[in-house]
Design an enzyme around this catalytic site. Structure first.
Site, mmCIF file in Angstrom:
data_model
loop_
_atom_site.group_PDB
_atom_site.id
_atom_site.type_symbol
_atom_site.label_atom_id
_atom_site.label_comp_id
_atom_site.label_asym_id
_atom_site.label_seq_id
_atom_site.Cartn_x
_atom_site.Cartn_y
_atom_site.Cartn_z
ATOM 1 N N LYS A 130 -1.976 2.280 7.320
ATOM 2 C CA LYS A 130 -3.023 1.280 7.114
ATOM 3 C C LYS A 130 -3.366 0.582 8.434
ATOM 4 C CE LYS A 130 -1.780 0.730 2.255
ATOM 5 N NZ LYS A 130 -1.121 -0.043 1.172
ATOM 6 N N GLN A 153 2.661 -5.174 0.434
ATOM 7 C CA GLN A 153 3.019 -3.809 0.059
ATOM 8 C C GLN A 153 4.046 -3.830 -1.079
ATOM 9 O OE1 GLN A 153 1.419 -1.143 1.226
ATOM 10 N NE2 GLN A 153 2.613 0.309 0.019
ATOM 11 N N ASP A 176 -6.454 -5.859 -2.113
ATOM 12 C CA ASP A 176 -5.858 -4.865 -3.007
ATOM 13 C C ASP A 176 -6.431 -4.984 -4.422
ATOM 14 O OD1 ASP A 176 -4.059 -2.948 -2.063
ATOM 15 O OD2 ASP A 176 -2.389 -4.375 -1.923
#
Ligand code: GUN
Length: 291
Positions: free
Chosen positions: A52, A96, A119
């Site tokens: 990422k 994460q 997200d």
């Protein structure tokens, strides 16, 4: 049979984003800035976050990786999130997953400012998605929609079977495929660990989206001719002959299922790269919304 080439499409998307960033810079505007928080040392998570961050560099975004130890307390993580919420320089950030057991994931995801939740995991954003309102769509489902869209795969009136009800992929995917619009307008069946006679269900599917994490789960006998197959599985299977000591394996028995499918995503090179491209897209959106 057509391979849905996520690697190629994700590169196209990254090129498009790079162009937009160049235009922002030329106008003297701030470029998007993504932060990623990782707690602990899980190998797969570190790899994903590394990818990422590298993707940010490639398109000209700023990025910050926040690494916290495996013993981080919930309070410490919540403090870090508050800092990122308040930091005007950060346009969007992700935590994460998975998190270590001492941390309540739901509590953490609810602490993220919804306007920076690239997200799309905050209940406010998830609710907006379910209500067809404009919002951040979780990156993996968003990537699958984009792949179907760019290859012109028909979804209207089709029977879509989703395997797995995770909050990150299966559940949002089942909502998105049934929404009004394109891609969407499917009739959706969401299957999970308590589903009986799954073969009977998958063999009626026009589109199968498998997000189970069980290598080679979906066999050719479970699939009808000309089905569209989306493989979200990315399991590390030990393999001594490979330099890393493992190979990435999908949920689908690709060799045999691909002989029956009309469209199919490979693993690797299918859904995985799309996830990263759509996270960048959401970060660009977050920046634009803050102007
Ligand atoms: N873990 C597995 N997939 C994801 C994702 O898309 N976002 C985050 N934050 N964690 C993940």
């Amino acid at each position: 049979m057509t391979i849905l080439d996520g690697k190629k499409v994700s590169n196209d998307i990254k090129d498009e984003i790079t162009e937009q960033v160049k235009k922002m810079k030329a106008k003297g505007e701030k470029v998007p800035h993504l932060a990623a928080v990782i707690v602990g040392n899980d190998g797969a998570s570190l790899t994903y976050v590394g990818s990422k961050v590298r993707a940010c560099e490639r398109v000209g975004f700023e990025s910050t990786m926040v690494r916290l130890s495996n013993t981080t307390s919930e309070i410490e993580l919540l403090d870090k999130i508050e800092e990122l919420n308040q930091n005007d320089d950060i346009d969007g950030f992700i935590i994460q997953l998975p998190l270590p057991p001492q941390i309540n994931t739901q509590k953490v995801l609810m602490a993220v400012d919804p306007s920076k939740d690239v997200d799309g995991f905050h209940p406010e954003n998830f609710g907006k998605m379910a209500l067809d309102m404009s919002t951040f769509i979780p990156a993996t489902p968003f990537g699958i929609l984009e792949l179907l869209d760019r290859y012109g795969v028909e979804t209207k009136g089709k029977h879509t079977v989703v395997i797995g009800r995770s909050h990150i992929v299966g559940r949002p995917m089942s909502i998105l495929m049934g929404r009004k619009g394109f891609p969407g307008n499917s009739t959706v069946t969401l299957t999970h660990s308590h589903t009986k006679n799954i073969t009977q269900i998958t063999s009626q599917a026009d589109i199968i989206i498998s997000a189970l994490g069980v290598p080679n789960f979906l066999k050719a006998e479970m699939v009808k001719d000309d089905a569209v197959i989306i493989d979200v599985g990315i399991t590390r299977v030990p393999d001594e002959s490979s330099p890393k000591g493992y190979i990435i394996t999908g949920d689908v028995d690709f060799e045999n299922v691909s002989k029956k499918a009309s469209y199919i995503t490979p693993v690797p090179g299918g859904v995985g790269p799309m996830t990263i491209a759509m996270l960048l897209k959401n970060t660009l959106l977050a920046r634009e919304q803050r102007m």
